[in-house]
Design a protein around this motif. Sequence first.
Motif, PDB file in Angstrom:
ATOM      1  N   SER A 134      69.844  -5.706 -26.538  1.00 53.88           N
ATOM      2  CA  SER A 134      68.746  -5.475 -27.491  1.00 53.88           C
ATOM      3  C   SER A 134      67.554  -4.871 -26.773  1.00 53.88           C
ATOM      4  O   SER A 134      67.332  -5.110 -25.580  1.00 53.88           O
ATOM      5  CB  SER A 134      68.333  -6.775 -28.191  1.00 53.88           C
ATOM      6  OG  SER A 134      67.914  -7.736 -27.252  1.00 53.88           O
ATOM      7  N   MET A 135      66.815  -4.083 -27.538  1.00 51.77           N
ATOM      8  CA  MET A 135      65.602  -3.444 -27.017  1.00 51.77           C
ATOM      9  C   MET A 135      64.476  -3.735 -28.014  1.00 51.77           C
ATOM     10  O   MET A 135      64.055  -2.849 -28.770  1.00 51.77           O
ATOM     11  CB  MET A 135      65.857  -1.936 -26.848  1.00 51.77           C
ATOM     12  CG  MET A 135      66.860  -1.671 -25.723  1.00 51.77           C
ATOM     13  SD  MET A 135      67.456   0.022 -25.662  1.00 51.77           S
ATOM     14  CE  MET A 135      68.640   0.010 -27.003  1.00 51.77           C
ATOM     15  N   PRO A 136      63.973  -4.999 -28.029  1.00 54.77           N
ATOM     16  CA  PRO A 136      63.047  -5.420 -29.089  1.00 54.77           C
ATOM     17  C   PRO A 136      61.595  -5.045 -28.795  1.00 54.77           C
ATOM     18  O   PRO A 136      60.679  -5.823 -29.077  1.00 54.77           O
ATOM     19  CB  PRO A 136      63.236  -6.948 -29.090  1.00 54.77           C
ATOM     20  CG  PRO A 136      63.512  -7.275 -27.656  1.00 54.77           C
ATOM     21  CD  PRO A 136      64.296  -6.107 -27.105  1.00 54.77           C
ATOM     22  N   PHE A 137      61.402  -3.857 -28.228  1.00 57.23           N
ATOM     23  CA  PHE A 137      60.042  -3.487 -27.789  1.00 57.23           C
ATOM     24  C   PHE A 137      59.063  -3.454 -28.958  1.00 57.23           C
ATOM     25  O   PHE A 137      57.965  -3.987 -28.863  1.00 57.23           O
ATOM     26  CB  PHE A 137      60.078  -2.134 -27.062  1.00 57.23           C
ATOM     27  CG  PHE A 137      61.006  -2.128 -25.874  1.00 57.23           C
ATOM     28  CD1 PHE A 137      60.722  -2.899 -24.756  1.00 57.23           C
ATOM     29  CD2 PHE A 137      62.159  -1.376 -25.877  1.00 57.23           C
ATOM     30  CE1 PHE A 137      61.580  -2.913 -23.660  1.00 57.23           C
ATOM     31  CE2 PHE A 137      63.027  -1.386 -24.785  1.00 57.23           C
ATOM     32  CZ  PHE A 137      62.733  -2.156 -23.678  1.00 57.23           C
ATOM     33  N   VAL A 138      59.462  -2.807 -30.058  1.00 56.23           N
ATOM     34  CA  VAL A 138      58.547  -2.702 -31.208  1.00 56.23           C
ATOM     35  C   VAL A 138      58.228  -4.104 -31.753  1.00 56.23           C
ATOM     36  O   VAL A 138      57.087  -4.407 -32.098  1.00 56.23           O
ATOM     37  CB  VAL A 138      59.158  -1.790 -32.304  1.00 56.23           C
ATOM     38  CG1 VAL A 138      58.370  -1.900 -33.603  1.00 56.23           C
ATOM     39  CG2 VAL A 138      59.167  -0.341 -31.818  1.00 56.23           C
ATOM     40  N   ASN A 139      59.222  -4.960 -31.787  1.00 58.43           N
ATOM     41  CA  ASN A 139      59.001  -6.327 -32.297  1.00 58.43           C
ATOM     42  C   ASN A 139      58.023  -7.100 -31.427  1.00 58.43           C
ATOM     43  O   ASN A 139      57.447  -8.095 -31.852  1.00 58.43           O
ATOM     44  CB  ASN A 139      60.330  -7.089 -32.366  1.00 58.43           C
ATOM     45  CG  ASN A 139      61.344  -6.368 -33.247  1.00 58.43           C
ATOM     46  OD1 ASN A 139      60.966  -5.508 -34.036  1.00 58.43           O
ATOM     47  ND2 ASN A 139      62.603  -6.690 -33.098  1.00 58.43           N
ATOM     48  N   LEU A 140      57.870  -6.652 -30.180  1.00 60.68           N
ATOM     49  CA  LEU A 140      56.926  -7.296 -29.250  1.00 60.68           C
ATOM     50  C   LEU A 140      55.614  -6.521 -29.172  1.00 60.68           C
ATOM     51  O   LEU A 140      54.792  -6.781 -28.284  1.00 60.68           O
ATOM     52  CB  LEU A 140      57.560  -7.392 -27.859  1.00 60.68           C
ATOM     53  CG  LEU A 140      58.733  -8.372 -27.738  1.00 60.68           C
ATOM     54  CD1 LEU A 140      59.457  -8.192 -26.416  1.00 60.68           C
ATOM     55  CD2 LEU A 140      58.250  -9.810 -27.890  1.00 60.68           C
ATOM     56  N   GLY A 141      55.418  -5.571 -30.070  1.00 56.78           N
ATOM     57  CA  GLY A 141      54.186  -4.775 -30.048  1.00 56.78           C
ATOM     58  C   GLY A 141      54.144  -3.791 -28.895  1.00 56.78           C
ATOM     59  O   GLY A 141      53.068  -3.350 -28.474  1.00 56.78           O
ATOM     60  N   LEU A 142      55.330  -3.424 -28.392  1.00 54.43           N
ATOM     61  CA  LEU A 142      55.416  -2.548 -27.207  1.00 54.43           C
ATOM     62  C   LEU A 142      56.150  -1.254 -27.579  1.00 54.43           C
ATOM     63  O   LEU A 142      56.341  -0.960 -28.752  1.00 54.43           O
ATOM     64  CB  LEU A 142      56.150  -3.294 -26.077  1.00 54.43           C
ATOM     65  CG  LEU A 142      55.478  -4.590 -25.620  1.00 54.43           C
ATOM     66  CD1 LEU A 142      56.384  -5.404 -24.706  1.00 54.43           C
ATOM     67  CD2 LEU A 142      54.164  -4.260 -24.909  1.00 54.43           C
ATOM     68  N   CYS A 143      56.540  -0.493 -26.584  1.00 56.88           N
ATOM     69  CA  CYS A 143      57.322   0.728 -26.820  1.00 56.88           C
ATOM     70  C   CYS A 143      58.405   0.781 -25.741  1.00 56.88           C
ATOM     71  O   CYS A 143      58.359   0.007 -24.787  1.00 56.88           O
ATOM     72  CB  CYS A 143      56.403   1.955 -26.766  1.00 56.88           C
ATOM     73  SG  CYS A 143      55.745   2.287 -25.126  1.00 56.88           S
ATOM     74  N   PRO A 144      59.366   1.681 -25.854  1.00 51.12           N
ATOM     75  CA  PRO A 144      60.445   1.721 -24.858  1.00 51.12           C
ATOM     76  C   PRO A 144      59.934   2.031 -23.449  1.00 51.12           C
ATOM     77  O   PRO A 144      58.863   2.626 -23.273  1.00 51.12           O
ATOM     78  CB  PRO A 144      61.344   2.858 -25.345  1.00 51.12           C
ATOM     79  CG  PRO A 144      60.993   3.060 -26.769  1.00 51.12           C
ATOM     80  CD  PRO A 144      59.559   2.674 -26.918  1.00 51.12           C
ATOM     81  N   GLU A 145      60.751   1.634 -22.472  1.00 51.66           N
ATOM     82  CA  GLU A 145      60.480   1.948 -21.061  1.00 51.66           C
ATOM     83  C   GLU A 145      61.773   2.407 -20.395  1.00 51.66           C
ATOM     84  O   GLU A 145      62.792   2.519 -21.070  1.00 51.66           O
ATOM     85  CB  GLU A 145      59.841   0.745 -20.331  1.00 51.66           C
ATOM     86  CG  GLU A 145      60.305  -0.626 -20.770  1.00 51.66           C
ATOM     87  CD  GLU A 145      61.698  -1.012 -20.402  1.00 51.66           C
ATOM     88  OE1 GLU A 145      62.602  -0.162 -20.397  1.00 51.66           O
ATOM     89  OE2 GLU A 145      61.922  -2.203 -20.185  1.00 51.66           O
ATOM     90  N   ALA A 146      61.669   2.673 -19.109  1.00 50.65           N
ATOM     91  CA  ALA A 146      62.829   3.082 -18.302  1.00 50.65           C
ATOM     92  C   ALA A 146      63.438   4.415 -18.749  1.00 50.65           C
ATOM     93  O   ALA A 146      64.587   4.707 -18.421  1.00 50.65           O
ATOM     94  CB  ALA A 146      63.913   1.997 -18.295  1.00 50.65           C
ATOM     95  N   GLY A 147      62.673   5.190 -19.508  1.00 52.44           N
ATOM     96  CA  GLY A 147      63.209   6.475 -19.968  1.00 52.44           C
ATOM     97  C   GLY A 147      64.142   6.342 -21.155  1.00 52.44           C
ATOM     98  O   GLY A 147      64.790   7.317 -21.557  1.00 52.44           O
ATOM     99  N   ALA A 148      64.178   5.133 -21.764  1.00 54.23           N
ATOM    100  CA  ALA A 148      65.118   4.908 -22.868  1.00 54.23           C
ATOM    101  C   ALA A 148      64.839   5.831 -24.051  1.00 54.23           C
ATOM    102  O   ALA A 148      65.764   6.209 -24.775  1.00 54.23           O
ATOM    103  CB  ALA A 148      65.070   3.449 -23.320  1.00 54.23           C
ATOM    104  N   SER A 149      63.563   6.206 -24.240  1.00 58.59           N
ATOM    105  CA  SER A 149      63.237   7.104 -25.360  1.00 58.59           C
ATOM    106  C   SER A 149      64.059   8.382 -25.269  1.00 58.59           C
ATOM    107  O   SER A 149      64.501   8.919 -26.283  1.00 58.59           O
ATOM    108  CB  SER A 149      61.757   7.503 -25.331  1.00 58.59           C
ATOM    109  OG  SER A 149      60.953   6.463 -24.929  1.00 58.59           O
ATOM    110  N   LEU A 150      64.259   8.863 -24.062  1.00 58.50           N
ATOM    111  CA  LEU A 150      65.029  10.082 -23.847  1.00 58.50           C
ATOM    112  C   LEU A 150      66.518   9.770 -23.640  1.00 58.50           C
ATOM    113  O   LEU A 150      67.389  10.353 -24.284  1.00 58.50           O
ATOM    114  CB  LEU A 150      64.497  10.819 -22.614  1.00 58.50           C
ATOM    115  CG  LEU A 150      65.289  12.056 -22.199  1.00 58.50           C
ATOM    116  CD1 LEU A 150      65.006  13.210 -23.156  1.00 58.50           C
ATOM    117  CD2 LEU A 150      64.942  12.480 -20.774  1.00 58.50           C
ATOM    118  N   LEU A 151      66.803   8.838 -22.709  1.00 52.76           N
ATOM    119  CA  LEU A 151      68.191   8.637 -22.287  1.00 52.76           C
ATOM    120  C   LEU A 151      69.053   8.066 -23.400  1.00 52.76           C
ATOM    121  O   LEU A 151      70.207   8.460 -23.573  1.00 52.76           O
ATOM    122  CB  LEU A 151      68.234   7.716 -21.054  1.00 52.76           C
ATOM    123  CG  LEU A 151      67.528   8.263 -19.811  1.00 52.76           C
ATOM    124  CD1 LEU A 151      67.514   7.220 -18.697  1.00 52.76           C
ATOM    125  CD2 LEU A 151      68.194   9.551 -19.321  1.00 52.76           C
TER     126      LEU A 151
END
Length: 263
Positions: A134-151
């Motif tokens: 899971s990548m619950p970044f938005v649910n934590l008020g955050l955004c993706p990291e580690a280049g996940a937005s692209l990769l």
Amino acid sequence: MSTETVTDILSHREGGVLTLTFNRLDKKNAITTAMYAALAAALDATANDDSVRVAVIQGDLSCFTAGNDLADFLDNPPDMSPDAEPAPVVRFLNAIKAWPKPLVAAVAGPAVGIGTTLLLHCDLVYAGDNAAFSMPFVNLGLCPEAGASLLLTQLVGYPRAAEKLMLGEAFYAEEALEMGLVNRVLPPQEVNGYAQAQAAKLAAKPLASLKATKQLMKMSLPAQLNPVMSAELQQFGTLLRGPAAKEAINAVMQKRKPDFSNC
Ligand code: COA
């Protein structure tokens, strides 16, 4: 052969394979600043050491990692501004991005947040049939990291990446296999052993060929990935200090629903 305990990361070297094991099971292997520092140091120290030919990252058969330690997020938020000294998490991300030799992951149980995004930098990923990504970044008020937005978008296409990154819901081993995030699904008790066997096979191959293969496969990536990772870190650092993240992280720790009505 050598085994070393670095805080809550076990580091073991045998037959050309460096194995880094999350070892903080009482907190579901949540990763602290000290653990990022240990991981980065172990990878950086061996990146150009030809006696280490492959690295494996693994957890326990019940849990890979619950992602970033949430208390650390609140008490010790990393400074991710471009001119700041790179925080341990940034050093870790840079280390896995730049690791010039095969990087293998063995994932069983939950792989939350960076526990999933780090896999996008691995060459081979083996998962237990109990794996939950899971990548619950938005649910934590955050955004993706580690280049996940692209990769992730490159790997699975925009609609599916948006679903995983915006809804942040868990998905499981079979789906991860079908979407190409993992190479193979196994019974949980076999995952670490299988990853070790694959790593041993790689360690017996000519290192220069492995390095050249990885370099060629990733040759065109940095031009796209580096600016995305930098932008992610800046946004992440800002959001981490914002009201939504504070509310969300407190809510997880207090085991209650977050209230984003003012965020
Ligand atoms: N940071 C700090 N502590 C964490 C943690 C985290 N990311 N994840 C779990 N823990 C701690 C819990 O607070 C609990 O501690 P306690 O026993 O002192 O109360 C312990 O680990 C066990 O967690 P629990 O939630 O009871 O385990 P579970 O098996 O029911 O669920 C998870 C496991 C991973 C699904 C769940 O813990 C979870 O969702 N954690 C938060 C993950 C997260 O949001 N990470 C950040 C991503 S950016």
